[in-house]
Design an enzyme around this catalytic site. Structure first.
Site, PDB file in Angstrom:
ATOM      1  N   ARG A   1      -6.283   4.458   0.938  1.00 28.83           N
ATOM      2  CA  ARG A   1      -7.513   4.962   0.311  1.00 28.83           C
ATOM      3  C   ARG A   1      -8.292   3.866  -0.418  1.00 28.83           C
ATOM      4  NH1 ARG A   1      -3.701   9.151  -0.030  1.00 28.83           N
ATOM      5  NH2 ARG A   1      -2.962   8.309  -1.989  1.00 28.83           N
TER       6      ARG A   1
ATOM      7  N   GLU B   1      10.074   5.738  -7.015  1.00 29.59           N
ATOM      8  CA  GLU B   1      10.954   6.630  -7.778  1.00 29.59           C
ATOM      9  C   GLU B   1      12.350   6.655  -7.132  1.00 29.59           C
ATOM     10  OE1 GLU B   1       9.078  10.339  -8.379  1.00 29.59           O
ATOM     11  OE2 GLU B   1      10.638  11.060  -9.730  1.00 29.59           O
TER      12      GLU B   1
END
Ligand code: AMP
Length: 174
Positions: free
Chosen positions: A58, A95
């Site tokens: 993006r 994560e």
């Protein structure tokens, strides 16, 4: 115009507990897209920028339009295995596990001033890895520009001491 209203929040995407900030609703709104780009451009109009570095995928959208508006070049920082020529590679923590970003070794010349552009700053790991790629090319980061910043993740604390600007600040997970 309130850009925050143009961004859709999708709970539990791509996995449970994450509220995904979907910018496609802003992209499909012509005046909102134009407004966002104009504001980003104004923020860095007076900086001396040699190259815009956009982060896949993006960051390519906002980065390429901004590069065009200033008449400077655009460098894509990509996910592993996408760039065809020789690359610098930097790994960063997710994560769960890790990921890697790549940039062509000849994308930036030593001493060039690069503006990093992405849609969203979260934990800062992606941009920190991009900083390292730019440093390996001998270039320097002159700023970073985002549409959205998730303030509660304090991503900017992980970044260097250059100017960091975000159009929309999100203060809590919602
Ligand atoms: P980070 O490395 O944690 O700063 O993550 C930034 C990258 O992950 C950006 O390229 C974002 O597009 C994407 N990202 C992280 N969190 C979100 C979220 N909540 N909504 C949309 N994109 C996200």
């Amino acid at each position: 115009m309130n850009l925050a209203d143009k961004i859709r929040s999708v709970p539990d995407f791509p996995k449970k507990g994450i509220v995904f900030k979907d910018i496609t609703t802003l992209l499909q709104d012509g005046p909102a897209l134009q407004h966002a780009i104009q504001r980003m451009k104004m923020l860095f109009d007076h900086e001396s920028i040699d190259m815009v570095v956009g982060i896949e995928s993006r960051g390519f959208i906002f980065g390429a339009i901004l590069a065009h508006s200033w008449g400077v070049g655009f460098v894509p920082v990509r996910k592993p295995g996408k760039l065809p020529a020789q690359t610098f590679q930097e790994t960063y923590a997710l994560e769960y596990g890790s990921d890697r970003l790549e940039m062509h070794v000849d994308a930036l010349k030593p001493g060039q001033r690069a503006l990093i552009v992405d849609d969203l700053l979260a934990t800062g790991g992606t941009v920190a890895a991009t900083e390292r790629l730019i440093a390996r090319a001998g270039a320097q980061v002159c700023g970073a520009c985002f549409l959205i910043e998730l303030d509660f993740l304090n991503g900017r604390n992980k970044l260097g001491s250059y100017r960091i600007e975000s159009l929309v600040h999100v203060s809590e997970e919602s």
